[in-house]
Write an enzyme that holds these catalytic residues in place. Sequence first.
Site, short mmCIF file in Angstrom:
data_model
loop_
_atom_site.label_atom_id
_atom_site.label_comp_id
_atom_site.label_asym_id
_atom_site.label_seq_id
_atom_site.Cartn_x
_atom_site.Cartn_y
_atom_site.Cartn_z
N LYS A 186 0.80 -1.22 0.00
CA LYS A 186 0.00 0.00 0.00
C LYS A 186 0.83 1.27 0.00
O LYS A 186 0.30 2.36 -0.25
CB LYS A 186 -0.92 0.03 1.22
CG LYS A 186 -1.86 -1.14 1.34
CD LYS A 186 -2.81 -1.17 0.18
CE LYS A 186 -3.56 -2.47 0.08
NZ LYS A 186 -4.78 -2.54 0.82
C1 LIG Z 1 -0.71 -7.69 2.74
C2 LIG Z 1 -1.91 -7.56 1.87
N1 LIG Z 1 -2.10 -8.48 0.90
C3 LIG Z 1 -3.16 -8.43 0.10
C4 LIG Z 1 -4.14 -7.46 0.25
C5 LIG Z 1 -5.30 -7.46 -0.69
O1 LIG Z 1 -5.18 -6.44 -1.63
P1 LIG Z 1 -6.46 -5.86 -2.38
O2 LIG Z 1 -7.34 -5.31 -1.31
O3 LIG Z 1 -5.93 -4.83 -3.30
O4 LIG Z 1 -7.08 -7.01 -3.05
C6 LIG Z 1 -3.97 -6.48 1.24
C7 LIG Z 1 -4.94 -5.39 1.46
O5 LIG Z 1 -5.47 -4.80 0.67
C8 LIG Z 1 -2.82 -6.51 2.04
O6 LIG Z 1 -2.60 -5.59 2.96
N1 LIG Z 2 -6.56 -4.93 2.71
C1 LIG Z 2 -6.80 -3.56 2.93
C2 LIG Z 2 -8.27 -3.29 2.89
C3 LIG Z 2 -8.56 -2.05 2.14
O1 LIG Z 2 -8.06 -2.14 0.82
P1 LIG Z 2 -7.89 -0.89 -0.10
O2 LIG Z 2 -6.82 -1.27 -1.08
O3 LIG Z 2 -9.18 -0.63 -0.74
O4 LIG Z 2 -7.45 0.27 0.73
C4 LIG Z 2 -6.09 -3.11 4.19
O5 LIG Z 2 -5.06 -3.67 4.48
O6 LIG Z 2 -6.52 -2.21 4.87
#
Ligand SMILES: Cc1ncc(COP(=O)(O)O)c(C=O)c1O
Ligand SMILES: N[C@@H](CCOP(=O)(O)O)C(=O)O
Length: 430
Positions: free
Chosen positions: A107
């Site tokens: 992120k």
């Molecule tokens: C470590 C980790 N892996 C995978 C995901 C899943 O990603 P997305 O929400 O973009 O599918 C998240 C949170 O979004 C995460 O923090």
């Molecule tokens: N897995 C995320 C949940 C929110 O996902 P986002 O990509 O829409 O911000 C988290 O770790 O908070």
Amino acid sequence: MKYYSLNSKAPKTSFKNAVIKGIAPDKGLYFPELITPLPQSFFDHIDDLSFQEIAFKAIHQFVHPDIPDAVLKQIIDETLSFDFPLEKINEKISVLELFHGPTMAFKDVGARFMARCLGYFNQDNTNEVTVLVATSGDTGGAVANGFLGVKGVNVVILYPSGKVSDIQEKQLTTLGKNIKALEVNGTFDDCQAMVKRAFLDEELTSKMQLTSANSINVARWLPQMFYFMFAYRQLHNSHKNIVFSVPSGNFGNICAGMMAQQLGLPVKHFIASNNENKIVTDYLQTQAYTPKPSIQTISNAMDVGDPSNFIRIQEIYKNNFELLKDNLSGYSFTDEETKDALKEIYNEFSYVADPHGAVGYLGAKAYLENNKEVHCVFLETAHPTKFLDVVEETIGENIELPEQILKVMVKKKKSLKIELYSQFKDFLLK
Ligand SMILES: Cc1ncc(COP(=O)(O)O)c(C=O)c1O
Ligand SMILES: N[C@@H](CCOP(=O)(O)O)C(=O)O
């Protein structure tokens, strides 16, 4: 670039407005009006480009003309100030490490990019914004870090009490200044629902400019395209038919990969690797999209029962189920399978994965069973120390703590417990 709402009942808008508003007035997610593929020469000569140059070319059309080229270059240079290494696990599988940023989760890139865009749009202090974030673990920490001290921006993070790891909680509750954390007695979906309700609340929206720093926001979502291009650059000379296995929760990351594919990136296939929160995996089997309350797992950041970005995926593949199935497979794995995978990756390849990456690895293995002529890249979306207890206990080894984690562990948590939307609203109004 103009953006339209996927609910089709709001006027088109600019990148700047889409970022500042987060979500369209009809509560739809914004989507770019036009996606122009990059020229073939970009892919033919990708080896000659730095990661920063690749990122610039990938995102330029989506932010033009609201961000001048020189500013965009600077935003990208500051955002991508760490590495994105790809490591081969064996002849069939590689891992792309996306955890080398300040909060050690993927992120960081989207959060840093969006924070800088908002900072640029607010240079003259006329666009004060309150950024709302729902987090299942990692978004909160990345946004807290990325937005700390950004002029004219107040951040409010909602996280499910007791459902994030200790380190994740420290990352999102200890920075202070313009960052506030609300600990919600509920699940991630409850947090996300409160945030979405706030956008509908006229009393709030008439008094403050609210936006979202979840992947709902195009400036948080689109930079995630870069990862897929960085992987391609590191792999395409040795492997064709590249398939990405993406540990998925809110489906922003995999959807950004699909955007990279729309730009012409040669991606053979995507794998949505799910824990037991398997709404999309089930959809691919039944064609019925049925959101469900989320289940708590050891890959907690993927504990999402109603993924926000599924609607964008439907848009990319023109709501055509067969077209989607040609491009996307889904698999779901239990915590026991995830732990077995953590052990297997450690024992066979001497690699320490985190539970999310382990789910990605399992998805890659499952797909390879019936698809021999491909090379799978699974995304390692967070550093294993963010899930210290479960990883150490599972592999039976202590792992070294990186500096970023050591620094945050000694800090003092500061959060406010809430349960009801009215408490959230009162907090915002005060
Ligand atoms: C470590 C980790 N892996 C995978 C995901 C899943 O990603 P997305 O929400 O973009 O599918 C998240 C949170 O979004 C995460 O923090
Ligand atoms: N897995 C995320 C949940 C929110 O996902 P986002 O990509 O829409 O911000 C988290 O770790 O908070």
